[in-house]
Design a protein around this motif. Structure first.
Motif, PDB file in Angstrom:
ATOM      1  N   UNK A 205     -30.360 -34.634 -74.837  1.00 34.77           N
ATOM      2  CA  UNK A 205     -29.733 -34.180 -76.079  1.00 34.77           C
ATOM      3  C   UNK A 205     -29.116 -35.346 -76.865  1.00 34.77           C
ATOM      4  N   UNK A 206     -29.183 -36.531 -76.272  1.00 36.96           N
ATOM      5  CA  UNK A 206     -28.666 -37.695 -76.994  1.00 36.96           C
ATOM      6  C   UNK A 206     -29.759 -38.298 -77.884  1.00 36.96           C
ATOM      7  N   UNK A 207     -30.997 -37.773 -77.757  1.00 36.25           N
ATOM      8  CA  UNK A 207     -32.108 -38.296 -78.571  1.00 36.25           C
ATOM      9  C   UNK A 207     -32.673 -37.223 -79.492  1.00 36.25           C
ATOM     10  N   UNK A 208     -33.107 -37.660 -80.667  1.00 35.67           N
ATOM     11  CA  UNK A 208     -33.714 -36.731 -81.626  1.00 35.67           C
ATOM     12  C   UNK A 208     -35.218 -36.639 -81.379  1.00 35.67           C
TER      13      UNK A 208
ATOM     14  N   UNK B  11     -21.666 -23.227 -77.938  1.00 34.43           N
ATOM     15  CA  UNK B  11     -21.326 -24.206 -76.900  1.00 34.43           C
ATOM     16  C   UNK B  11     -20.319 -23.581 -75.944  1.00 34.43           C
ATOM     17  N   UNK B  12     -20.651 -23.611 -74.656  1.00 31.12           N
ATOM     18  CA  UNK B  12     -19.677 -23.145 -73.670  1.00 31.12           C
ATOM     19  C   UNK B  12     -19.357 -24.294 -72.730  1.00 31.12           C
ATOM     20  N   UNK B  13     -18.135 -24.282 -72.211  1.00 31.54           N
ATOM     21  CA  UNK B  13     -17.691 -25.349 -71.313  1.00 31.54           C
ATOM     22  C   UNK B  13     -16.501 -24.829 -70.491  1.00 31.54           C
TER      23      UNK B  13
ATOM     24  N   UNK C 248     -23.172 -27.356 -70.757  1.00 29.98           N
ATOM     25  CA  UNK C 248     -23.918 -28.617 -70.868  1.00 29.98           C
ATOM     26  C   UNK C 248     -23.005 -29.812 -71.148  1.00 29.98           C
ATOM     27  N   UNK C 249     -22.115 -29.681 -72.124  1.00 32.05           N
ATOM     28  CA  UNK C 249     -21.435 -30.895 -72.619  1.00 32.05           C
ATOM     29  C   UNK C 249     -20.624 -31.621 -71.542  1.00 32.05           C
TER      30      UNK C 249
ATOM     31  N   UNK D 269     -30.151 -28.112 -72.091  1.00 29.22           N
ATOM     32  CA  UNK D 269     -29.607 -28.146 -70.720  1.00 29.22           C
ATOM     33  C   UNK D 269     -29.972 -26.844 -70.029  1.00 29.22           C
ATOM     34  N   UNK D 270     -31.262 -26.485 -70.144  1.00 29.64           N
ATOM     35  CA  UNK D 270     -31.704 -25.136 -69.704  1.00 29.64           C
ATOM     36  C   UNK D 270     -31.794 -25.017 -68.187  1.00 29.64           C
TER      37      UNK D 270
END
Ligand code: SAH
Length: 373
Positions: free
Chosen positions: A103-106, A148-150, A121-122, A43-44
């Motif tokens: 980010x939901x895909x590998x 992870x920040x939110x 991002x989340x 999520x850059x």
């Protein structure tokens, strides 16, 4: 919360430095502490964190991922090497890549990272994406550290003008208990430990609200084996690479050769200059002049500190030719550090610098210089 008290604060809360800078500084401090070589920012967005991280000397691989290609493309040119990077290639190697995807895909391009950052991002993820996120980041990518920040929703009443969420694209905002229970469950599931902190201090008397931005730092408990990375390699690539920059580095022999040649010629010129000045001091006496040998005090200490010049390493003038032994040049710290071994020095300058017939010294012809004088 007392309404008057709350209103008073909503007027004055202004973070200095701005909160986004504090979040980025938090990541930078973490990088300085753990010295990861490979860092991915999920999520850059406009790549502002990547732009800051490219100056961290430990990082050799930087990758950004975003679902919005346009926002990445806006400023991605700022991640390209500058002219100065070519003039003075760095000792480390650095590759910066931007990928378009979710980010939901590998995708196998996200394997092998030491640190993965997910800054604000989340809260942008739809429920199905948020469900897949832990398996992709902690299960598949499995870096040593995840940050992870939110937003912390308990802080929202203190922020001016926030009605429901801080940003129209946010799908949710969690309070401290909600974030911590999600993070602890994720950590438990994927064998990580997690510690909570944040940036954006609450005002005095409002400590219970917690940090404005809540942060979880996850550390993998098990060692990563080559096997576990290998086993996932079969995953199909789904991301699209939108940018790639390979920085000039002295690890690349092409740049190392140029740097060594310049340094050898520069060092030899300095030695020659010192030698010639001494030589001139002997005046016009041809006999004394031809026997001239620089003494042991002919050190180049005013240029590079103490350099011990052994007898067989002494530069000398013979007729119109100045001989500067490669061994002397090799004893200069910068040349020494660049080449590592004497053999490597010889190999790198071969054919590019004029040497004596036995290859042991750099040669200069001073015929023309004498004419000018
Ligand atoms: N990390 C940045 C900006 C965060 S805004 C910073 O620190 O300033 C959130 C970003 O996540 C947006 O750029 C958005 O396009 C991106 N995003 C949203 N959903 C995503 C997904 N499923 N996969 C990857 N990126 C996503």
């Amino acid at each position: 919360m007392d309404k008057n008290f709350q209103e008073e604060f909503t007027q004055i809360i202004k973070f200095n430095p701005p909160l986004y800078k504090q979040r980025h500084q938090f990541v930078k401090d973490l990088v300085e502490k753990y010295k990861p070589k490979k860092v991915a920012d999920l999520g850059c967005a406009d790549c502002s964190l990547l732009r800051m991280l490219k100056f961290c000397r430990c990082i050799e691989v930087l990758a950004g991922l975003d679902i919005c290609a346009d926002v990445m493309k806006e400023k991605m040119h700022t991640l390209s090497p500058l002219p100065v990077d070519y003039l003075q290639p760095s000792e480390r190697s650095l590759t910066v890549t931007l990928h378009h995807g979710s980010v939901a895909h590998k995708d196998p391009c996200m394997l092998g990272f030491d640190l993965v950052t997910c800054i604000e991002l989340i809260e942008h993820l739809e429920e199905p994406e948020l469900k897949k996120f832990p398996e992709v980041v902690f299960g598949f990518m499995a870096p040593s550290i995840v940050v992870i920040s939110t937003p912390n929703s308990e802080f929202n009443p203190l922020l001016p003008g926030v009605m429901l969420y801080r940003h129209p694209d946010h799908k949710f905002e969690w309070n401290q208990a909600q974030f911590q229970s999600w993070a602890l469950e994720t950590a438990r599931c994927y064998d990580y430990s997690v510690e909570f902190t944040g940036v954006g201090q609450p005002p005095t008397g409002m400590e219970k609200a917690g940090f404005c931005t809540q942060i979880g730092v996850f550390v993998r408990k098990y060692p990563q084996t080559g096997e576990s990375v290998q086993s996932e390699k079969h995953t199909e690539a789904v991301y699209k690479t939108v940018f790639k920059a390979v920085y000039p580095s002295l690890k690349d022999e092409k740049y190392l050769r140029n740097a060594v040649i310049s340094e050898v010629i520069f060092t030899a010129q300095i030695i020659k200059h010192r030698l010639m000045s001494k030589h001139e001091e002997y005046g016009d006496d041809p006999e004394r002049k031809s026997k001239f040998q620089p003494s042991m005090d002919f050190s180049f200490s005013d240029y590079l500190g103490k350099v011990v010049v052994e007898k067989n390493m002494e530069p000398f003038i013979s007729g119109n030719e100045v001989h500067i032994p490669l061994a002397t040049i090799f004893s200069f710290p910068k040349v020494n550090r660049l080449c590592g071994t004497f053999e490597k020095l010889c190999k790198l300058i071969a054919g590019k610098v004029t040497l004596s017939s036995d290859g042991s010294a750099v040669m200069f012809n001073i015929e023309h210089e004498n004419e000018e004088n």
